[in-house]
Design a protein around this motif. Structure first.
Motif, PDB file in Angstrom:
ATOM      1  N   GLU A  35       0.824  -1.205   0.000  1.00 61.12           N
ATOM      2  CA  GLU A  35       0.000   0.000   0.000  1.00 61.12           C
ATOM      3  C   GLU A  35       0.857   1.253   0.000  1.00 61.12           C
ATOM      4  O   GLU A  35       0.534   2.237  -0.661  1.00 61.12           O
ATOM      5  CB  GLU A  35      -0.927  -0.007   1.214  1.00 61.12           C
ATOM      6  N   ARG A  36       1.938   1.208   0.731  1.00 60.72           N
ATOM      7  CA  ARG A  36       2.821   2.379   0.819  1.00 60.72           C
ATOM      8  C   ARG A  36       3.576   2.628  -0.482  1.00 60.72           C
ATOM      9  O   ARG A  36       3.622   3.751  -0.991  1.00 60.72           O
ATOM     10  CB  ARG A  36       3.822   2.176   1.959  1.00 60.72           C
ATOM     11  N   ASP A  37       4.142   1.552  -1.049  1.00 59.03           N
ATOM     12  CA  ASP A  37       5.011   1.718  -2.222  1.00 59.03           C
ATOM     13  C   ASP A  37       4.230   1.798  -3.524  1.00 59.03           C
ATOM     14  O   ASP A  37       4.672   2.450  -4.469  1.00 59.03           O
ATOM     15  CB  ASP A  37       6.007   0.559  -2.301  1.00 59.03           C
ATOM     16  N   ARG A  38       3.107   1.119  -3.600  1.00 54.68           N
ATOM     17  CA  ARG A  38       2.259   1.118  -4.799  1.00 54.68           C
ATOM     18  C   ARG A  38       3.031   0.717  -6.057  1.00 54.68           C
ATOM     19  O   ARG A  38       2.783   1.240  -7.149  1.00 54.68           O
ATOM     20  CB  ARG A  38       1.583   2.477  -4.992  1.00 54.68           C
ATOM     21  N   GLN A  39       3.955  -0.211  -5.889  1.00 52.77           N
ATOM     22  CA  GLN A  39       4.722  -0.739  -7.008  1.00 52.77           C
ATOM     23  C   GLN A  39       4.338  -2.194  -7.240  1.00 52.77           C
ATOM     24  O   GLN A  39       3.669  -2.820  -6.425  1.00 52.77           O
ATOM     25  CB  GLN A  39       6.223  -0.630  -6.705  1.00 52.77           C
ATOM     26  N   VAL A  40       4.766  -2.723  -8.366  1.00 52.19           N
ATOM     27  CA  VAL A  40       4.469  -4.117  -8.683  1.00 52.19           C
ATOM     28  C   VAL A  40       5.209  -5.021  -7.706  1.00 52.19           C
ATOM     29  O   VAL A  40       6.430  -4.932  -7.552  1.00 52.19           O
ATOM     30  CB  VAL A  40       4.893  -4.450 -10.127  1.00 52.19           C
ATOM     31  N   GLU A  41       4.476  -5.896  -7.023  1.00 46.64           N
ATOM     32  CA  GLU A  41       5.074  -6.862  -6.119  1.00 46.64           C
ATOM     33  C   GLU A  41       5.420  -8.117  -6.920  1.00 46.64           C
ATOM     34  O   GLU A  41       4.542  -8.770  -7.485  1.00 46.64           O
ATOM     35  CB  GLU A  41       4.096  -7.209  -4.996  1.00 46.64           C
ATOM     36  N   ALA A  42       6.700  -8.442  -6.979  1.00 44.47           N
ATOM     37  CA  ALA A  42       7.154  -9.567  -7.796  1.00 44.47           C
ATOM     38  C   ALA A  42       7.466 -10.811  -6.988  1.00 44.47           C
ATOM     39  O   ALA A  42       7.326 -11.938  -7.498  1.00 44.47           O
ATOM     40  CB  ALA A  42       8.387  -9.157  -8.600  1.00 44.47           C
ATOM     41  N   GLU A  43       7.883 -10.655  -5.737  1.00 51.60           N
ATOM     42  CA  GLU A  43       8.339 -11.811  -4.961  1.00 51.60           C
ATOM     43  C   GLU A  43       7.189 -12.634  -4.382  1.00 51.60           C
ATOM     44  O   GLU A  43       7.220 -13.872  -4.416  1.00 51.60           O
ATOM     45  CB  GLU A  43       9.276 -11.346  -3.845  1.00 51.60           C
ATOM     46  N   LEU A  44       6.161 -11.976  -3.846  1.00 47.87           N
ATOM     47  CA  LEU A  44       5.060 -12.716  -3.225  1.00 47.87           C
ATOM     48  C   LEU A  44       4.321 -13.630  -4.206  1.00 47.87           C
ATOM     49  O   LEU A  44       4.020 -14.781  -3.874  1.00 47.87           O
ATOM     50  CB  LEU A  44       4.076 -11.753  -2.573  1.00 47.87           C
ATOM     51  N   PRO A  45       3.987 -13.163  -5.427  1.00 46.40           N
ATOM     52  CA  PRO A  45       3.333 -14.089  -6.366  1.00 46.40           C
ATOM     53  C   PRO A  45       4.174 -15.324  -6.655  1.00 46.40           C
ATOM     54  O   PRO A  45       3.629 -16.424  -6.828  1.00 46.40           O
ATOM     55  CB  PRO A  45       3.141 -13.236  -7.621  1.00 46.40           C
ATOM     56  N   ARG A  46       5.498 -15.171  -6.676  1.00 44.99           N
ATOM     57  CA  ARG A  46       6.378 -16.326  -6.901  1.00 44.99           C
ATOM     58  C   ARG A  46       6.331 -17.273  -5.702  1.00 44.99           C
ATOM     59  O   ARG A  46       6.318 -18.497  -5.868  1.00 44.99           O
ATOM     60  CB  ARG A  46       7.814 -15.850  -7.121  1.00 44.99           C
ATOM     61  N   LEU A  47       6.288 -16.698  -4.514  1.00 45.13           N
ATOM     62  CA  LEU A  47       6.221 -17.524  -3.311  1.00 45.13           C
ATOM     63  C   LEU A  47       4.902 -18.276  -3.257  1.00 45.13           C
ATOM     64  O   LEU A  47       4.858 -19.467  -2.907  1.00 45.13           O
ATOM     65  CB  LEU A  47       6.392 -16.645  -2.068  1.00 45.13           C
ATOM     66  N   ILE A  48       3.824 -17.596  -3.610  1.00 46.78           N
ATOM     67  CA  ILE A  48       2.514 -18.246  -3.652  1.00 46.78           C
ATOM     68  C   ILE A  48       2.509 -19.354  -4.699  1.00 46.78           C
ATOM     69  O   ILE A  48       2.041 -20.472  -4.449  1.00 46.78           O
ATOM     70  CB  ILE A  48       1.420 -17.208  -3.955  1.00 46.78           C
ATOM     71  N   ALA A  49       3.032 -19.054  -5.873  1.00 46.31           N
ATOM     72  CA  ALA A  49       3.062 -20.044  -6.954  1.00 46.31           C
ATOM     73  C   ALA A  49       3.882 -21.268  -6.569  1.00 46.31           C
ATOM     74  O   ALA A  49       3.568 -22.398  -6.977  1.00 46.31           O
ATOM     75  CB  ALA A  49       3.625 -19.410  -8.225  1.00 46.31           C
ATOM     76  N   ALA A  50       4.922 -21.053  -5.758  1.00 42.05           N
ATOM     77  CA  ALA A  50       5.780 -22.170  -5.341  1.00 42.05           C
ATOM     78  C   ALA A  50       5.030 -23.176  -4.473  1.00 42.05           C
ATOM     79  O   ALA A  50       5.500 -24.310  -4.294  1.00 42.05           O
ATOM     80  CB  ALA A  50       7.005 -21.642  -4.595  1.00 42.05           C
ATOM     81  N   GLN A  51       3.870 -22.799  -3.944  1.00 35.63           N
ATOM     82  CA  GLN A  51       3.059 -23.737  -3.163  1.00 35.63           C
ATOM     83  C   GLN A  51       2.319 -24.726  -4.059  1.00 35.63           C
ATOM     84  O   GLN A  51       1.698 -25.669  -3.563  1.00 35.63           O
ATOM     85  CB  GLN A  51       2.041 -22.976  -2.294  1.00 35.63           C
ATOM     86  N   GLY A  52       2.363 -24.486  -5.361  1.00 36.08           N
ATOM     87  CA  GLY A  52       1.680 -25.362  -6.310  1.00 36.08           C
ATOM     88  C   GLY A  52       0.265 -24.952  -6.616  1.00 36.08           C
ATOM     89  O   GLY A  52      -0.436 -25.637  -7.377  1.00 36.08           O
TER      90      GLY A  52
END
Length: 404
Positions: A35-52
């Protein structure tokens, strides 16, 4: 209070709890940063995807969960309840799965699906254009054959996960009319494919839904999805079977969050010597929130259960998206009535959820489009039943849906 989504009858209660624990551990602490940075978050989607979880509907033969659309709905809902931005990221990649599952060759499935299921590849789908919006046949992006390649030109907007996607499913024009659209897989970084800078939006901070520009982008012929002329089928089947269900889950997660935090607020806030929730006017509004959420949840899960069971349910999927989005918007307004001035403060979560609540509306067709499609069905206008053409191959069980 027992959350409506957490009842013992939930057939995916173990998966739901697993996802819920994950979101609290890894996603919730990052919401304020996004919310503060309002930039594209790249790491969390990868971490979520790594759960399968992007592979919820991918067959185990390709490394997926084979858990079905109901499990997919649980995953998106639970993540969206904490971070609608990350819920949107998950649903966008799961939408990108559809074109390969339904139209991919065996070689394409064996190459792409294991990567997606493992979380090392995030797919997208790119259909919408600046000049055509939801009117798919109005697109102007083109592809022409050049030997063993196709050359793509044009622009695509509102591409979910645009800035973090690894392979884009792009639908472009190769001829005239309904059979004049064709779909291709276009890898990120391919020469001739560029991204415009990330633009700030009302909500979903951390999620990217930007613009792809194709300028003489050369794509190998083996990247064709389906046959030449199948582009409309790729777009519509993906939208009906995955897009509408996914956005229903996104809306439901936001709705659940708004319901829960508003009830907590009304119980904690005191007015006239008692809980705010004791006031008859406020209690009636809380009843409205709960009624809408119960209705939204019923339509959402009824539709995907029919889909998993192999029934013709296109209209249930369309209706679920429409009902969930409209009821969410109504509940967002009611919640802000209860929060009143406190809801305007950015350090209160309702302000964020209120902004996020408007994002599921235009995607996969506005409410007017959903009603138009339902009206056509009521009037007897013939449409393909995508839920019959691509039935679920199996019905998931709770045990099969639990990550290991």
């Amino acid at each position: 209070m027992t959350s409506i989504s957490a009842r013992p009858a939930d057939p995916h209660h173990e998966l739901r709890q697993y996802v819920r624990d994950f979101t609290q551990t890894y996603i919730a602490p990052q919401v304020g940063v996004m919310e503060r940075d309002r930039q594209v978050e790249a790491e969390l989607p990868r971490l979520i995807a790594a759960q399968g979880w992007i592979g919820a509907t991918i067959d185990t033969a390709y490394g997926g969960m084979s858990a079905g659309h109901e499990a997919k709905t649980v995953i998106i809902e639970e993540i969206s309840c904490v971070s609608p931005a990350m819920g949107a990221a998950v649903q966008a990649s799961q939408l990108g799965v559809a074109k390969i599952v339904h139209f991919g060759t065996e070689e394409q499935k064996r190459y792409w699906l294991p990567q997606i299921a493992a979380g090392t590849c995030l797919p997208t789908i790119a259909v919408t254009e600046p000049g055509s919006g939801g009117h798919v046949l109005g697109m102007e992006s083109t592809a022409r054959r050049d030997g063993s390649h196709w050359i793509l030109n044009g622009r695509k907007v509102f591409v979910g996960n645009s800035h973090i996607g690894d392979v884009h499913g792009v639908v472009v024009r190769t001829g005239e009319g309904n059979r004049g659209l064709t779909a291709f897989l276009v890898e990120a970084g391919r020469p001739g494919l560029t991204l415009t800078p990330h633009r700030l939006a009302l909500g979903l901070h951390g999620f990217s839904f930007g613009e792809l520009v194709m300028d003489n982008c050369r794509v190998p012929a083996e990247n064709l999805i389906g046959e030449v002329g199948d582009g409309m089928a790729v777009a519509y089947s993906s939208s009906v079977l995955y897009g509408r269900a996914n956005l229903t889950a996104l809306a439901l997660g936001i709705h659940q969050a708004i319901h829960d935090i508003t009830i907590e607020f009304a119980r904690d806030r005191r007015r006239y010597g008692s809980q705010l929730a004791e006031l008859p006017t406020i209690r009636a509004k809380l009843g409205e929130l709960r009624s809408r959420l119960l209705t939204a949840r019923t339509t959402a899960y009824d539709a995907v259960r029919l889909l998993d069971a192999g029934y013709a349910c296109d209209e249930e999927l369309i209706n679920a998206k429409h009902v969930n989005v409209e009821l969410l918007k109504d509940s967002a307004r009611t919640a802000m009535d209860i929060w009143a001035g406190a809801g305007l403060l950015t350090d209160n979560p309702i302000e964020r959820y209120f902004r996020d609540a408007w994002h599921p509306y235009p995607a996969a067709g506005t409410g007017d489009i959903q009603l138009l499609r339902l009206g056509e069905i009521a009037a007897g206008v013939k449409h393909p039943q995508w839920s019959q053409r691509f039935p679920a191959t199996r019905r998931a069980t709770a045990d099969q849906s639990v990550p290991v």
